[in-house]
Design a protein around this motif. Structure first.
Motif, PDB file in Angstrom:
ATOM      1  N   LEU A   1     -11.103   0.681  15.027  1.00  0.00           N
ATOM      2  CA  LEU A   1      -9.853   1.236  15.535  1.00  0.00           C
ATOM      3  C   LEU A   1      -8.679   0.616  14.806  1.00  0.00           C
ATOM      4  O   LEU A   1      -8.602  -0.609  14.656  1.00  0.00           O
ATOM      5  CB  LEU A   1      -9.707   0.947  17.043  1.00  0.00           C
ATOM      6  N   LEU A   2      -7.781   1.480  14.346  1.00  0.00           N
ATOM      7  CA  LEU A   2      -6.546   0.992  13.735  1.00  0.00           C
ATOM      8  C   LEU A   2      -5.411   1.403  14.657  1.00  0.00           C
ATOM      9  O   LEU A   2      -5.213   2.597  14.897  1.00  0.00           O
ATOM     10  CB  LEU A   2      -6.352   1.593  12.341  1.00  0.00           C
TER      11      LEU A   2
ATOM     12  N   GLU B   1       3.015  -1.190   0.696  1.00  0.00           N
ATOM     13  CA  GLU B   1       3.377  -1.797   1.977  1.00  0.00           C
ATOM     14  C   GLU B   1       2.458  -1.408   3.132  1.00  0.00           C
ATOM     15  O   GLU B   1       2.876  -0.760   4.097  1.00  0.00           O
ATOM     16  CB  GLU B   1       4.837  -1.452   2.319  1.00  0.00           C
ATOM     17  N   PRO B   2       1.178  -1.775   3.020  1.00  0.00           N
ATOM     18  CA  PRO B   2       0.214  -1.364   4.046  1.00  0.00           C
ATOM     19  C   PRO B   2       0.375  -2.138   5.363  1.00  0.00           C
ATOM     20  O   PRO B   2       0.982  -3.212   5.372  1.00  0.00           O
ATOM     21  CB  PRO B   2      -1.124  -1.715   3.405  1.00  0.00           C
ATOM     22  N   LYS B   3      -0.169  -1.560   6.422  1.00  0.00           N
ATOM     23  CA  LYS B   3      -0.198  -2.264   7.710  1.00  0.00           C
ATOM     24  C   LYS B   3      -1.334  -3.267   7.708  1.00  0.00           C
ATOM     25  O   LYS B   3      -1.221  -4.368   8.223  1.00  0.00           O
ATOM     26  CB  LYS B   3      -0.441  -1.262   8.838  1.00  0.00           C
ATOM     27  N   LEU B   4      -2.466  -2.827   7.150  1.00  0.00           N
ATOM     28  CA  LEU B   4      -3.626  -3.707   7.102  1.00  0.00           C
ATOM     29  C   LEU B   4      -4.086  -3.828   5.654  1.00  0.00           C
ATOM     30  O   LEU B   4      -4.463  -2.833   5.040  1.00  0.00           O
ATOM     31  CB  LEU B   4      -4.767  -3.110   7.940  1.00  0.00           C
TER      32      LEU B   4
ATOM     33  N   LYS C   1      -2.641   5.998   6.620  1.00  0.00           N
ATOM     34  CA  LYS C   1      -2.336   5.313   7.885  1.00  0.00           C
ATOM     35  C   LYS C   1      -2.056   3.832   7.679  1.00  0.00           C
ATOM     36  O   LYS C   1      -1.805   3.099   8.630  1.00  0.00           O
ATOM     37  CB  LYS C   1      -3.495   5.482   8.863  1.00  0.00           C
ATOM     38  N   GLY C   2      -2.159   3.381   6.428  1.00  0.00           N
ATOM     39  CA  GLY C   2      -1.752   2.004   6.164  1.00  0.00           C
ATOM     40  C   GLY C   2      -2.881   1.028   5.884  1.00  0.00           C
ATOM     41  O   GLY C   2      -2.697  -0.183   5.959  1.00  0.00           O
TER      42      GLY C   2
ATOM     43  N   ARG D   1      -6.137   4.618  -2.494  1.00  0.00           N
ATOM     44  CA  ARG D   1      -4.690   4.514  -2.672  1.00  0.00           C
ATOM     45  C   ARG D   1      -3.962   5.738  -2.101  1.00  0.00           C
ATOM     46  O   ARG D   1      -2.790   5.938  -2.370  1.00  0.00           O
ATOM     47  CB  ARG D   1      -4.334   4.349  -4.153  1.00  0.00           C
ATOM     48  N   GLY D   2      -4.721   6.579  -1.389  1.00  0.00           N
ATOM     49  CA  GLY D   2      -4.090   7.726  -0.738  1.00  0.00           C
ATOM     50  C   GLY D   2      -4.098   9.005  -1.557  1.00  0.00           C
ATOM     51  O   GLY D   2      -3.447   9.982  -1.210  1.00  0.00           O
TER      52      GLY D   2
END
Lengths: 250, 481
Positions: free
Chosen positions: A61-62, A163-166, A78-79, B437-438
């Motif tokens: 889960l993120l 700039e990822p969240k995780l 989603k990061g 990388r999306g």
């Protein structure tokens, strides 16, 4: 931020992850250590959505959202960011072009317009300075002919850009000399914030002297067999993994 | 959605031919078959002078004695040359004075292709001579060119208006008897383009021609002749798309370039003939002879992006006759499904200090076969000749093939020849890296393919490069990126 519950994963019927539980809160840095073949890289790739692996039981889960049905690029949007242990080469595609494409694809997924060129340039300048990257380097083909250290620094540059969240750093220290290690670690430290989380996968405690973790976990044979604070890493450095293997076998 | 290579391949194969439509226009068509009467009839229909009719007949007589070549690395059902109609012209003749007079359906076709003449007219710097089937129906920017003394018209018009030039140069680089398809073309060519740049003139715009096959069972036999007089420069663009069809269509063009002393010709092609469906049915047979002659200090560059045709047989070549002359060949060839391409170049070094460069990029997907075939020949008198060749192949999946046939013949000890070749595969790890990388798989492939082709794409004129990049994406992906 990230919650992993009883995660099982296998490749070609061989089970590699055998029930992982892990909780990482925003603002935290977790280190995952363990001997070769314990499943560290597999865990990183499964979180990123590598479909080579069959996820059996369990959930990832993120921010409360189950990632199971999301493709790797959707997870990235989603990061989720993975700094690869072995970054691949893409001949003819410059680092800048690759980053521009990646950023704009993520923006597109969020319903945003392409990032204006001046904004992009500003960001590139800022982040490359932070990581002490010569800008000439950014017009070279992605990872082609890069030294081991350049590849890893480039991974962290991409992390800074996206700039990822995780962020999961898979053996970012391997192949780095001591100066490069310091630059990369400083870069990662600057990227730490109360809003993101970082998982550092490493064999050695050396990296953890620079990127100080809040928690350390030991992965062995597909399971987290011990968790603790940064002192655990020192203990491992001193005693090796054998005592844990014995403990785990009991 | 999964991103295994298997699924990727499936996605590639289901790609429909983007420009697969057919325009229903009345045509003035000769009966099927080929004999001297037909050759004479074609010449008559075009109101050609006797010397031209005789020239065609010579070619026809030579062709009759020739056999279709079989050395190329391609297999196909040979066309029945007696089952083809050799002349077809859009019906509403005579020629149009303005676009308003052009068959609206024809204009509609151009619009579908995204090359509406209206638009082209507005696009500064591009003059378009469009060959629809066999007769040129629209020529623009002619006046601007005429002021500089540049002649850019259909070859039929050139035969009428500038017979001295045509007579002097036609067949001098590709003789009537050069090869089977060139002989056939010489006998029955229906139209094509002619371009003459006078001494010392730098052509102020990119000259471009769009070709399009549009009549069931009609072979397309264009003839192009470009003459750059001493010290002149011209950049010539040729782009093709063709409608979807079940039966095979034959296309046997001849392009002759003549660069006199100190002249430079840049000839760029984007070729997108119908490649056949995903079972390998239908598609265009493209048997083209392209060759250029360089006099002293002259330079000819061939740049091509080949994405279409069921079978391609094509070797744009340079004869480096004059001392210090330069020949270049930059090529991207994409094959998918059951396409077969045997393409490359010949660099013939005759003069002293001549130089040639060959960069070939082959991309194979599906069950296609992609061959590079090239000859570098250094004549005994060609002191200090230099060649550099680089042939790179990119494979997608396990069922396609990439082949390289480099021939090198050197008869002078001072020659320097270099040859490099690589073969690589789009890896799942590359795709996953991009995904992470999306970047989705489709975009990732476009990125990787564009990176692979970059050296050649960079050689194309700006507006053409964008179009070519798009074509690469269409050819290899489920939809346009």
């Amino acid at each position: 931020m990230l919650e992993i519950k009883n995660l099982h994963a296998s490749v070609e019927d061989k089970e590699i992850l055998k029930g992982i539980d892990l909780k990482v809160n925003a603002g935290e840095v977790h280190a995952i250590m363990g001997p070769n073949g314990s499943g560290k890289s597999t865990l990183a790739e499964v979180i990123a959505g590598q479909e080579e692996f069959e996820v059996g039981e369990g959930n990832i889960l993120l921010e409360g959202e189950d990632l199971e049905d999301l493709s790797p690029e959707e997870r990235a949007h989603k990061g989720v960011f993975l700094s690869f242990q072995y970054p691949v080469e893409i001949p003819g595609v410059s680092v800048t072009n690759f980053m521009k494409t990646a950023i704009n694809e993520s923006r597109k997924a969020q319903g945003l317009e392409d990032m204006p060129a001046n904004e992009m340039l500003k960001k590139i300048r800022e982040k490359s300075e932070m990581l002490e990257i010569d800008r000439k380097f950014l017009s070279r083909s992605l990872n082609e002919g890069f030294s081991g250290g350049e590849k890893k620094r480039n991974e962290i540059f991409q992390m800074a850009m996206l700039e990822p969240k995780l962020a999961i750093l898979d053996e970012t220290d391997s192949g780095l000399d001591i100066d490069a290690l310091r630059i990369v670690a400083n870069g990662v430290n600057k990227l730490r914030s109360k809003d993101n989380a970082i998982i550092v996968i490493t064999h050695y405690q050396r990296l953890l002297e620079y990127i100080v973790p809040d928690f350390v976990h030991v992965l062995y044979n597909g399971k987290i067999v011990k968790s603790g604070t940064k002192e655990l890493a020192l203990e491992l450095e001193e005693k090796g993994y054998d005592w844990l293997k014995e403990e785990a076998a009991v | 959605m999964a991103y295994t290579e298997e699924e990727l391949k499936k996605e590639l194969e289901t790609k429909e031919y983007e420009y697969g439509f057919y325009t229903d226009i009345e045509s003035d068509t000769l009966p099927k078959g080929l004999n001297e009467d037909i050759v004479i009839a074609i010449s008559k229909k075009k109101e050609e002078p006797d010397w031209m009719t005789e020239w065609r007949l010579e070619a026809f007589r030579a062709w009759k004695e020739m056999e279709e070549p079989e050395w190329a690395n391609v297999t196909y059902n040979k066309p029945d040359f007696q089952d083809i109609s050799y002349y077809s012209a859009p019906n509403k003749k005579p020629k149009y004075n303005s676009l308003d007079e052009v068959d609206p359906e024809l204009l509609e076709t151009f619009k579908k292709l995204g090359i509406s003449v209206d638009e082209q007219k507005k696009l500064a710097g591009v003059a378009v001579d469009i060959v629809m089937d066999s007769v040129s129906v629209a020529t623009t920017f002619k006046k601007t060119l005429a002021e500089k003394g540049i002649i850019f018209c259909s070859i039929s018009e050139a035969i009428q208006e500038h017979p001295e030039l045509v007579k002097k140069y036609l067949g001098t680089v590709v003789p009537q008897k050069d090869n089977f398809y060139a002989a056939l073309n010489s006998a029955v060519f229906s139209d094509g383009s002619f371009c003459y740049i006078p001494k010392g003139v730098r052509c102020p715009m990119e000259l471009s021609t769009y070709f399009r096959i549009n009549q069931a069972g009609t072979g397309q036999f264009e003839r192009t002749l470009v003459v750059a007089d001493e010290g002149s420069y011209v950049s010539y663009l040729e782009g093709c798309t063709a409608p979807s069809r079940d039966e095979n269509q034959l296309h046997a063009a001849v392009v002759e370039l003549i660069a006199l002393d100190d002249a430079e010709i840049k000839y760029s092609t984007v070729q997108n003939w119908y490649p056949g469906n995903d079972e390998g049915k239908g598609g265009v047979f493209n048997f083209v002879t392209k060759r250029g002659l360089c006099e002293k200090n002259a330079k000819i560059s061939w740049t091509q992006v080949e994405t279409g045709s069921a079978v391609t047989w094509k070797y744009p070549s340079c004869i480096l006759k004059g001392d210090h002359s330069i020949g270049e060949f930059y090529s991207i060839a994409v094959t998918n499904n059951f396409q077969q391409a045997d393409t490359g170049t010949k660099m013939i070094h005759l003069g002293k200090n001549t130089k040639s460069t060959i960069i070939s990029k082959g991309i194979s997907a599906g069950q296609s076969q992609n061959s590079y075939r090239g000859l570098v020949q250094v004549n005994s008198r060609a002191e200090n000749a230099r060649n550099f060749s680089q042939c790179d192949s990119l494979l997608m999946g396990n069922r396609c093939g990439a082949h390289t046939f480099p021939y090198i013949e050197v008869k002078n000890k001072t020659a320097q020849i270099e040859h490099e070749a690589t073969t690589s595969k789009i890896g799942e790890d590359q795709i996953f890296y991009c995904n992470q990388r999306g970047i989705d798989t489709e975009k990732a492939i476009a990125l990787i393919v564009n990176g692979f082709s970059k050296e050649v794409l960079n050689k194309l004129p700006m507006e053409f490069a964008v179009e070519a990049q798009k074509l690469l994406e269409i050819s290899l992906e489920g939809s346009v990126g």
